[in-house]
Design a protein around this motif. Structure first.
Motif, PDB file in Angstrom:
ATOM      1  N   ALA A 252       0.547  -1.331  -0.297  1.00 27.61           N
ATOM      2  CA  ALA A 252       0.075   0.228   0.273  1.00 27.61           C
ATOM      3  C   ALA A 252       0.745   1.089   0.474  1.00 27.61           C
ATOM      4  CB  ALA A 252      -1.107   0.000   1.073  1.00 27.61           C
ATOM      5  N   LEU A 253       0.471   2.607  -1.082  1.00 22.27           N
ATOM      6  CA  LEU A 253       1.326   3.438  -0.677  1.00 22.27           C
ATOM      7  C   LEU A 253       0.595   5.117  -0.656  1.00 22.27           C
ATOM      8  CD1 LEU A 253       3.190   2.964  -3.730  1.00 22.27           C
ATOM      9  CD2 LEU A 253       4.088   2.860  -2.227  1.00 22.27           C
ATOM     10  N   LYS A 254       1.105   5.650  -0.152  1.00 25.30           N
ATOM     11  CA  LYS A 254       0.581   6.863  -0.462  1.00 25.30           C
ATOM     12  C   LYS A 254       1.772   8.744  -0.382  1.00 25.30           C
ATOM     13  CE  LYS A 254      -3.461   9.681  -0.034  1.00 25.30           C
ATOM     14  NZ  LYS A 254      -2.810  10.192  -0.529  1.00 25.30           N
ATOM     15  N   THR A 255       0.825   9.460  -1.194  1.00 24.10           N
ATOM     16  CA  THR A 255       1.610   9.996  -1.152  1.00 24.10           C
ATOM     17  C   THR A 255       1.028  11.364  -0.786  1.00 24.10           C
ATOM     18  OG1 THR A 255       2.617  11.562  -2.628  1.00 24.10           O
ATOM     19  CG2 THR A 255       0.648  11.281  -3.134  1.00 24.10           C
ATOM     20  N   GLY A 256       1.923  12.649  -0.395  1.00 24.80           N
ATOM     21  CA  GLY A 256       0.967  13.609   0.355  1.00 24.80           C
ATOM     22  C   GLY A 256       1.743  14.632   0.017  1.00 24.80           C
ATOM     23  N   ALA A 257       1.620  15.707  -0.055  1.00 20.86           N
ATOM     24  CA  ALA A 257       1.795  17.187  -1.108  1.00 20.86           C
ATOM     25  C   ALA A 257       3.170  17.304  -0.046  1.00 20.86           C
ATOM     26  CB  ALA A 257       0.338  18.499  -0.039  1.00 20.86           C
ATOM     27  N   GLU A 258       4.213  18.456  -0.511  1.00 21.30           N
ATOM     28  CA  GLU A 258       5.318  18.674  -0.485  1.00 21.30           C
ATOM     29  C   GLU A 258       6.610  17.502   0.115  1.00 21.30           C
ATOM     30  OE1 GLU A 258       6.139  21.656  -0.338  1.00 21.30           O
ATOM     31  OE2 GLU A 258       4.751  22.476  -1.209  1.00 21.30           O
ATOM     32  N   ALA A 259       6.052  16.611  -1.125  1.00 17.19           N
ATOM     33  CA  ALA A 259       7.027  15.067  -1.403  1.00 17.19           C
ATOM     34  C   ALA A 259       7.248  14.664  -0.065  1.00 17.19           C
ATOM     35  CB  ALA A 259       8.648  16.265  -1.975  1.00 17.19           C
ATOM     36  N   VAL A 260       6.181  13.952   0.424  1.00 17.23           N
ATOM     37  CA  VAL A 260       5.999  12.986   1.485  1.00 17.23           C
ATOM     38  C   VAL A 260       6.204  11.340   0.730  1.00 17.23           C
ATOM     39  CG1 VAL A 260       5.600  12.393   3.855  1.00 17.23           C
ATOM     40  CG2 VAL A 260       5.419  14.928   3.252  1.00 17.23           C
ATOM     41  N   PHE A 261       6.446  10.661   1.530  1.00 16.34           N
ATOM     42  CA  PHE A 261       5.839   9.630   0.820  1.00 16.34           C
ATOM     43  C   PHE A 261       5.932   8.357   1.325  1.00 16.34           C
ATOM     44  CE2 PHE A 261       4.588   8.795  -4.345  1.00 16.34           C
ATOM     45  CZ  PHE A 261       4.205   7.988  -3.463  1.00 16.34           C
ATOM     46  N   VAL A 262       5.013   7.028   1.931  1.00 15.06           N
ATOM     47  CA  VAL A 262       5.026   6.542   2.387  1.00 15.06           C
ATOM     48  C   VAL A 262       4.370   4.859   1.595  1.00 15.06           C
ATOM     49  CG1 VAL A 262       4.461   7.376   4.882  1.00 15.06           C
ATOM     50  CG2 VAL A 262       2.897   6.484   3.443  1.00 15.06           C
ATOM     51  N   ALA A 263       4.894   3.841   2.512  1.00 19.52           N
ATOM     52  CA  ALA A 263       4.867   2.199   2.285  1.00 19.52           C
ATOM     53  C   ALA A 263       4.712   2.045   2.663  1.00 19.52           C
ATOM     54  CB  ALA A 263       5.705   2.021   0.968  1.00 19.52           C
ATOM     55  N   ILE A 264       3.803   0.507   2.696  1.00 22.43           N
ATOM     56  CA  ILE A 264       3.437   0.173   3.777  1.00 22.43           C
ATOM     57  C   ILE A 264       3.735  -1.496   3.165  1.00 22.43           C
ATOM     58  CG2 ILE A 264       1.822  -0.788   5.288  1.00 22.43           C
ATOM     59  CD1 ILE A 264       0.384   1.423   5.542  1.00 22.43           C
ATOM     60  N   LEU A 265       4.555  -2.051   3.883  1.00 24.09           N
ATOM     61  CA  LEU A 265       5.392  -3.289   3.470  1.00 24.09           C
ATOM     62  C   LEU A 265       4.349  -5.056   4.063  1.00 24.09           C
ATOM     63  CD1 LEU A 265       7.148  -1.433   1.986  1.00 24.09           C
ATOM     64  CD2 LEU A 265       8.154  -3.363   1.351  1.00 24.09           C
ATOM     65  N   PRO A 266       3.536  -5.677   4.190  1.00 22.79           N
ATOM     66  CA  PRO A 266       3.225  -6.661   4.494  1.00 22.79           C
ATOM     67  C   PRO A 266       3.613  -8.097   5.220  1.00 22.79           C
ATOM     68  CG  PRO A 266       1.005  -4.887   3.648  1.00 22.79           C
ATOM     69  CD  PRO A 266       2.188  -5.162   3.200  1.00 22.79           C
ATOM     70  N   GLU A 267       3.903  -8.004   3.539  1.00 26.17           N
ATOM     71  CA  GLU A 267       4.486  -9.202   3.404  1.00 26.17           C
ATOM     72  C   GLU A 267       5.828  -9.406   4.215  1.00 26.17           C
ATOM     73  OE1 GLU A 267       4.878 -10.083  -0.506  1.00 26.17           O
ATOM     74  OE2 GLU A 267       2.976 -10.885  -0.823  1.00 26.17           O
ATOM     75  N   GLN A 268       6.913  -8.254   4.468  1.00 29.41           N
ATOM     76  CA  GLN A 268       7.268  -8.146   4.988  1.00 29.41           C
ATOM     77  C   GLN A 268       8.070  -7.443   6.472  1.00 29.41           C
ATOM     78  OE1 GLN A 268       7.353  -7.094   2.003  1.00 29.41           O
ATOM     79  NE2 GLN A 268       8.221  -7.663   0.523  1.00 29.41           N
ATOM     80  N   ASP A 269       7.044  -7.144   7.145  1.00 26.52           N
ATOM     81  CA  ASP A 269       7.035  -6.303   8.170  1.00 26.52           C
ATOM     82  C   ASP A 269       7.114  -4.977   7.936  1.00 26.52           C
ATOM     83  OD1 ASP A 269       4.884  -8.342   8.451  1.00 26.52           O
ATOM     84  OD2 ASP A 269       6.374  -9.015  10.455  1.00 26.52           O
ATOM     85  N   LEU A 270       7.562  -4.341   6.508  1.00 22.79           N
ATOM     86  CA  LEU A 270       8.081  -2.985   6.830  1.00 22.79           C
ATOM     87  C   LEU A 270       7.899  -1.722   6.586  1.00 22.79           C
ATOM     88  CD1 LEU A 270      11.082  -4.100   4.864  1.00 22.79           C
ATOM     89  CD2 LEU A 270      11.291  -3.983   6.992  1.00 22.79           C
ATOM     90  N   GLY A 271       7.968  -0.780   6.868  1.00 22.76           N
ATOM     91  CA  GLY A 271       7.999   0.651   6.416  1.00 22.76           C
ATOM     92  C   GLY A 271       8.414   1.730   6.021  1.00 22.76           C
ATOM     93  N   ILE A 272       7.920   2.513   5.326  1.00 23.31           N
ATOM     94  CA  ILE A 272       9.054   3.526   4.675  1.00 23.31           C
ATOM     95  C   ILE A 272       8.249   4.837   4.669  1.00 23.31           C
ATOM     96  CG2 ILE A 272       9.972   4.203   2.528  1.00 23.31           C
ATOM     97  CD1 ILE A 272       9.900   1.529   1.671  1.00 23.31           C
ATOM     98  N   ALA A 273       8.835   5.455   5.499  1.00 23.31           N
ATOM     99  CA  ALA A 273       8.359   6.759   5.056  1.00 23.31           C
ATOM    100  C   ALA A 273      10.010   7.718   4.696  1.00 23.31           C
ATOM    101  CB  ALA A 273       8.099   8.118   6.490  1.00 23.31           C
ATOM    102  N   LEU A 274       9.333   9.090   3.508  1.00 24.26           N
ATOM    103  CA  LEU A 274      10.437   9.781   3.062  1.00 24.26           C
ATOM    104  C   LEU A 274      10.074  11.215   2.861  1.00 24.26           C
ATOM    105  CD1 LEU A 274      10.107  10.634  -0.421  1.00 24.26           C
ATOM    106  CD2 LEU A 274      10.752   7.737  -0.645  1.00 24.26           C
ATOM    107  N   LYS A 275      10.969  12.571   2.815  1.00 24.84           N
ATOM    108  CA  LYS A 275      11.085  13.383   2.995  1.00 24.84           C
ATOM    109  C   LYS A 275      11.800  13.693   1.842  1.00 24.84           C
ATOM    110  CE  LYS A 275       9.462  17.956   3.674  1.00 24.84           C
ATOM    111  NZ  LYS A 275       7.685  18.900   2.674  1.00 24.84           N
TER     112      LYS A 275
END
Length: 331
Positions: A252-275
């Motif tokens: 699952a992915l979701k972007t946000g204004a001002e160049a924020v992005f997140v990702a949810i990886l259930p198979e790996q139990d990992l989450g990503i956030a970037l700015k």
């Protein structure tokens, strides 16, 4: 405090024309940082990237089940949509089913990003309404919760019971006390956190299972709904929709204004956030693609990936002018 690091570059001919710097964190489901670039403690507004956190009270409280919300509607509650006919109709039907109307929304109106709907409005000599707002699905979720708990109509007020519930869930899942909030484009409070806090929340979403407590079950349902119905999360041509399709519902992915992005990886139990510091969407999309490829969940040669990373730039005559790629040392 670490500095932002170069993440994405634009080359024109043999010359480096632009460099985008930023911060990124990967967390596991236990809240541990497994990788980081730049400053994990950089305080940011997550903007629309945190909509699944804002939707937690809707599901956890039982409000969603009380009115029989579908997975597609749950995806829409996390959306920054295009204002296409698909989205406008879905939000209208949702509120009509609750006995509510467009006037009950508090998101404001703007021209739809979807070209077909924009052109339809022009031909019909109609103006856009609040259903066209890219956050109207989130606000439909806000109204559903507020109606369920019999709270007042001004649900975007920071002191409204809904916003207090969102802040409590936000702070628990990020593992941080928010230093404050700003008012988002849709008039709702947007609570600040660190890049690490946002990644910690995404890792928690990734680890949430339908066998967990009420909040974990709510997170699992929202994540699965987003991945199952990517068209409702953004729309045609958008990175969130195209990349989730490319990964066939595994992320699952979701972007946000001002160049924020997140990702949810259930198979790996990992989450990503970037700015990305300069707010460039071009750079945030390239960086999230790079991270997803790095973690082995996205084919670098998939058209949705190539559109955003190692993407050849062309001018109006179709001539190749440059390329967007990751900066050396990032990944």
């Amino acid at each position: 405090m670490a500095n932002a690091v170069p993440m994405v570059e634009l080359w024109r001919g043999e010359l480096l024309e632009s460099t985008h710097q930023g911060h990124a964190v990967i967390c596991n489901g236990q809240g541990e940082i497994t990788a980081a670039w730049g400053d994990p403690g950089r305080v940011i507004f997550p903007r629309s990237s945190c909509k699944m956190l804002q939707a937690l009270p809707l599901v956890e409280s039982g409000a969603a089940d009380a009115v029989g919300l579908t997975p597609a509607q749950l995806a829409l509650s996390c959306a920054s949509h295009q204002g296409a006919a698909l989205h406008v109709g879905a939000v209208r039907d949702w509120l009509t089913g609750l006995g509510l109307a467009e006037s009950d929304l508090r998101c404001g109106s703007h021209e739809p990003y979807d070209r077909a709907e924009r052109d339809r409005l022009i031909r019909a000599e109609e103006g856009p309404c609040q259903y066209h707002n890219n956050c109207s699905g989130k606000h439909a979720g806000f109204l559903t919760y507020s109606r369920h708990i019999k709270a007042g109509p001004e649900y975007v007020d920071p002191d409204h019971p809904l916003q207090r519930a969102i802040r409590a869930a936000f702070e628990e899942v990020t593992g941080e006390t928010s230093p404050g909030f700003g008012i988002d484009g849709c008039s709702a409070p947007n609570f600040a956190t660190t890049v690490a806090g946002l990644a910690r929340a995404m890792g928690w979403f990734a680890a949430a299972r339908e066998t967990g407590d009420a909040r974990a079950r709510a997170a699992h349902r929202l994540t699965r709904a987003m991945a199952q119905f990517p068209d409702f999360v953004a729309g045609e041509g958008r990175a969130c929709t195209e990349l989730m399709r490319a990964m066939e519902g595994r992320v699952a992915l979701k972007t946000g204004a001002e160049a924020v992005f997140v990702a949810i990886l259930p198979e790996q139990d990992l989450g990503i956030a970037l700015k990305i510091e300069d707010g460039s969407t071009r750079a945030s999309e390239a960086a999230i693609v790079g991270l997803l490829v790095h973690l082995g969940v996205l084919d670098p040669d998939h058209p949705a990936a190539r559109k955003r990373l190692n993407a050849v730039q062309r001018n109006w005559r179709g001539m190749e002018t440059g390329i967007v790629k990751l900066a050396p040392g990032f990944l």
